[in-house]
Design a protein around this motif. Structure first.
Motif, PDB file in Angstrom:
ATOM      1  N   TRP A  22      35.932   9.203  30.577  1.00 36.06           N
ATOM      2  CA  TRP A  22      35.289   7.898  30.383  1.00 36.06           C
ATOM      3  C   TRP A  22      34.429   7.533  31.597  1.00 36.06           C
ATOM      4  N   THR A  23      35.026   7.694  32.776  1.00 29.43           N
ATOM      5  CA  THR A  23      34.312   7.326  33.997  1.00 29.43           C
ATOM      6  C   THR A  23      33.073   8.190  34.199  1.00 29.43           C
ATOM      7  N   ALA A  24      33.197   9.486  33.932  1.00 24.38           N
ATOM      8  CA  ALA A  24      32.057  10.389  34.109  1.00 24.38           C
ATOM      9  C   ALA A  24      30.915  10.026  33.168  1.00 24.38           C
ATOM     10  N   LEU A  25      31.237   9.676  31.931  1.00 24.24           N
ATOM     11  CA  LEU A  25      30.191   9.240  31.005  1.00 24.24           C
ATOM     12  C   LEU A  25      29.501   7.985  31.525  1.00 24.24           C
ATOM     13  N   ALA A  26      30.298   7.023  31.988  1.00 26.88           N
ATOM     14  CA  ALA A  26      29.717   5.779  32.507  1.00 26.88           C
ATOM     15  C   ALA A  26      28.827   6.049  33.712  1.00 26.88           C
ATOM     16  N   ASP A  27      29.223   6.995  34.551  1.00 26.71           N
ATOM     17  CA  ASP A  27      28.413   7.344  35.722  1.00 26.71           C
ATOM     18  C   ASP A  27      27.055   7.917  35.326  1.00 26.71           C
ATOM     19  N   HIS A  28      26.969   8.428  34.105  1.00 25.81           N
ATOM     20  CA  HIS A  28      25.701   8.959  33.590  1.00 25.81           C
ATOM     21  C   HIS A  28      25.015   7.972  32.648  1.00 25.81           C
ATOM     22  N   GLY A  29      25.479   6.722  32.675  1.00 26.18           N
ATOM     23  CA  GLY A  29      24.852   5.679  31.872  1.00 26.18           C
ATOM     24  C   GLY A  29      25.168   5.764  30.395  1.00 26.18           C
ATOM     25  N   LEU A  30      26.303   6.380  30.050  1.00 21.59           N
ATOM     26  CA  LEU A  30      26.645   6.610  28.653  1.00 21.59           C
ATOM     27  C   LEU A  30      28.039   6.083  28.336  1.00 21.59           C
ATOM     28  N   SER A  31      28.276   5.870  27.065  1.00 23.88           N
ATOM     29  CA  SER A  31      29.621   5.636  26.550  1.00 23.88           C
ATOM     30  C   SER A  31      29.906   6.706  25.505  1.00 23.88           C
ATOM     31  N   ALA A  32      31.130   6.718  25.003  1.00 24.35           N
ATOM     32  CA  ALA A  32      31.478   7.696  23.971  1.00 24.35           C
ATOM     33  C   ALA A  32      30.586   7.549  22.743  1.00 24.35           C
ATOM     34  N   ASP A  33      30.145   6.329  22.453  1.00 24.81           N
ATOM     35  CA  ASP A  33      29.303   6.098  21.276  1.00 24.81           C
ATOM     36  C   ASP A  33      27.929   6.752  21.396  1.00 24.81           C
ATOM     37  N   ASP A  34      27.520   7.088  22.621  1.00 23.03           N
ATOM     38  CA  ASP A  34      26.202   7.696  22.823  1.00 23.03           C
ATOM     39  C   ASP A  34      26.204   9.202  22.594  1.00 23.03           C
ATOM     40  N   ILE A  35      27.380   9.797  22.454  1.00 25.44           N
ATOM     41  CA  ILE A  35      27.474  11.241  22.218  1.00 25.44           C
ATOM     42  C   ILE A  35      27.305  11.502  20.729  1.00 25.44           C
ATOM     43  N   ASP A  36      26.274  12.257  20.367  1.00 31.71           N
ATOM     44  CA  ASP A  36      26.020  12.509  18.947  1.00 31.71           C
ATOM     45  C   ASP A  36      26.549  13.858  18.480  1.00 31.71           C
ATOM     46  N   THR A  37      26.833  14.771  19.428  1.00 32.09           N
ATOM     47  CA  THR A  37      27.301  16.111  19.079  1.00 32.09           C
ATOM     48  C   THR A  37      28.352  16.548  20.091  1.00 32.09           C
ATOM     49  N   VAL A  38      29.455  17.105  19.594  1.00 30.32           N
ATOM     50  CA  VAL A  38      30.464  17.724  20.456  1.00 30.32           C
ATOM     51  C   VAL A  38      30.542  19.195  20.077  1.00 30.32           C
ATOM     52  N   VAL A  39      30.191  20.059  21.017  1.00 33.77           N
ATOM     53  CA  VAL A  39      30.269  21.501  20.798  1.00 33.77           C
ATOM     54  C   VAL A  39      31.574  22.008  21.397  1.00 33.77           C
ATOM     55  N   LEU A  40      32.380  22.682  20.590  1.00 31.52           N
ATOM     56  CA  LEU A  40      33.592  23.320  21.092  1.00 31.52           C
ATOM     57  C   LEU A  40      33.316  24.800  21.321  1.00 31.52           C
ATOM     58  N   THR A  41      33.460  25.237  22.561  1.00 30.31           N
ATOM     59  CA  THR A  41      33.327  26.669  22.810  1.00 30.31           C
ATOM     60  C   THR A  41      34.451  27.432  22.129  1.00 30.31           C
ATOM     61  N   HIS A  42      35.611  26.793  22.008  1.00 28.15           N
ATOM     62  CA  HIS A  42      36.735  27.328  21.240  1.00 28.15           C
ATOM     63  C   HIS A  42      37.752  26.205  21.091  1.00 28.15           C
ATOM     64  N   ALA A  43      38.805  26.459  20.330  1.00 25.59           N
ATOM     65  CA  ALA A  43      39.693  25.372  19.909  1.00 25.59           C
ATOM     66  C   ALA A  43      41.026  25.355  20.641  1.00 25.59           C
ATOM     67  N   HIS A  44      41.083  25.856  21.861  1.00 30.35           N
ATOM     68  CA  HIS A  44      42.337  25.802  22.597  1.00 30.35           C
ATOM     69  C   HIS A  44      42.613  24.384  23.090  1.00 30.35           C
ATOM     70  N   TRP A  45      43.893  24.105  23.294  1.00 30.92           N
ATOM     71  CA  TRP A  45      44.365  22.741  23.541  1.00 30.92           C
ATOM     72  C   TRP A  45      43.650  22.052  24.696  1.00 30.92           C
ATOM     73  N   ASP A  46      43.329  22.794  25.749  1.00 30.23           N
ATOM     74  CA  ASP A  46      42.749  22.177  26.941  1.00 30.23           C
ATOM     75  C   ASP A  46      41.269  21.858  26.775  1.00 30.23           C
ATOM     76  N   HIS A  47      40.667  22.274  25.664  1.00 28.82           N
ATOM     77  CA  HIS A  47      39.251  22.012  25.402  1.00 28.82           C
ATOM     78  C   HIS A  47      39.026  20.997  24.285  1.00 28.82           C
ATOM     79  N   VAL A  48      40.065  20.696  23.482  1.00 27.97           N
ATOM     80  CA  VAL A  48      39.830  19.927  22.249  1.00 27.97           C
ATOM     81  C   VAL A  48      40.445  18.534  22.220  1.00 27.97           C
ATOM     82  N   GLN A  49      41.406  18.238  23.077  1.00 31.79           N
ATOM     83  CA  GLN A  49      42.254  17.074  22.819  1.00 31.79           C
ATOM     84  C   GLN A  49      41.518  15.736  22.835  1.00 31.79           C
ATOM     85  N   ASN A  50      40.376  15.655  23.496  1.00 39.94           N
ATOM     86  CA  ASN A  50      39.674  14.373  23.579  1.00 39.94           C
ATOM     87  C   ASN A  50      38.568  14.200  22.547  1.00 39.94           C
TER      88      ASN A  50
END
Length: 294
Positions: free
Chosen positions: A54-82
């Motif tokens: 959340w903080t990193a997005l805000a630091d870039h002037g964004l919120s979660a609502d501004d993300i239009d695409t989420v690319v998963l390199t793969h579906a392991h737990w440490d990459h997908v949970q959010n």
């Protein structure tokens, strides 16, 4: 030209009590074919990093609502949970990864049984090797670590930059040519590493800092290492640091069964995908990362 920003850096930290598993999370920005600006998140990390995302997005002037695409390199737990933070986004994933996530191998501790349910909570776009996400951003098929691992090749001003996921976890893997953690096919994983090296001027690994290879095959990191640890210090009794160069390779027991089981479970996976209800609710208002682990 599209750009890459590091929202959360990746770290290759292991302990004898468990895996912190801090994957890199990246923001790719650029115009689509119609000239409209796009905000693409590559991997989403695990819930232990949620407030920091959340903080990193805000630091870039964004919120979660501004993300239009989420690319998963793969579906392991440490990459997908959010991924549930982005209910308005389209989830981009390889079809083999999506199907496998619904019927993972019993020994695949990185793909819990709930993974397929989580993926279906967003609209899914299946992609394959060579497909364009936006102009200057293409999918690179990188199977081996998992059945449908992918990367993104981003044509930046600095050259071709590849976000690899765990097809290439750490910079040293570029020199050994062997993936240290394989859940699908070790030989495929090795070929995928070679493919990354063939197409990349800059590499953004899954759990390490971005780097280039030097003319003599060395590692030239492009970002400093920065990590603060609380709760223990150099003088804490019982704390020790192991030689990371001795990190062992691991291949999942039963890996020889993977392809046959995947084919056997294909119909079951398709049924599960068609029946999963979408239950994601709008994300709660973000809060800044603070002390403690809540």
């Amino acid at each position: 030209m599209p750009t890459i920003d590091i929202l959360l850096p990746g770290f290759g930290l292991d302990t004898d009590q468990g895996y912190p598993a801090f994957c890199g999370v990246f923001l790719v920005r650029g115009p689509d074919a119609a000239g409209q600006p796009r905000n693409i998140l590559v991997d989403a990390a695990h819930v232990g990093r949620r407030p920091f995302l959340w903080t990193a997005l805000a630091d870039h002037g964004l919120s979660a609502d501004d993300i239009d695409t989420v690319v998963l390199t793969h579906a392991h737990w440490d990459h997908v949970q959010n991924i549930d933070l982005f209910p308005g986004a389209t989830l981009v994933v390889h079809p083999d990864e999506r199907r496998y996530a619904h019927t993972p191998h019993a020994n695949d501790w990185a793909t819990p049984a709930w993974t397929g349910l989580l993926l279906e909570q967003l609209p899914v776009r299946e992609v394959g090797d060579g497909e364009e996400i936006i102009p200057g951003v293409e999918v690179l098929g990188l199977p081996g670590h998992s059945p449908g691992s992918i990367g993104l090749v981003v044509h930046t001003e600095a050259g071709r930059a590849t976000i690899t996921g765990d097809a290439l976890h750490f910079a040293y893997v570029a020199t050994t040519g062997r993936n240290p953690l394989v859940f699908w096919d070790a030989d495929q994983a090795a070929r995928s590493i070679g493919r990354i090296l063939d197409v990349s001027d800059v590499i953004y690994p899954g759990h390490d800092r971005p780097f280039r290879l030097t003319a003599d095959g060395g590692i030239d990191y492009l970002a400093p290492f920065a990590l603060t640890v609380t709760g223990a210090g150099p003088d804490t009794p019982g704390l020790r640091f192991a030689d990371s160069s001795a990190r062992p390779s691991w291949v999942m027991p039963g890996i020889q069964e993977q392809r046959a089981l995947y084919e056997k479970n294909a119909d079951d996976s398709a049924r599960r995908i068609s029946r999963v209800p979408r239950v994601v609710r709008p994300a709660a208002a973000p809060r800044a990362a603070g002390p403690g682990s809540g």
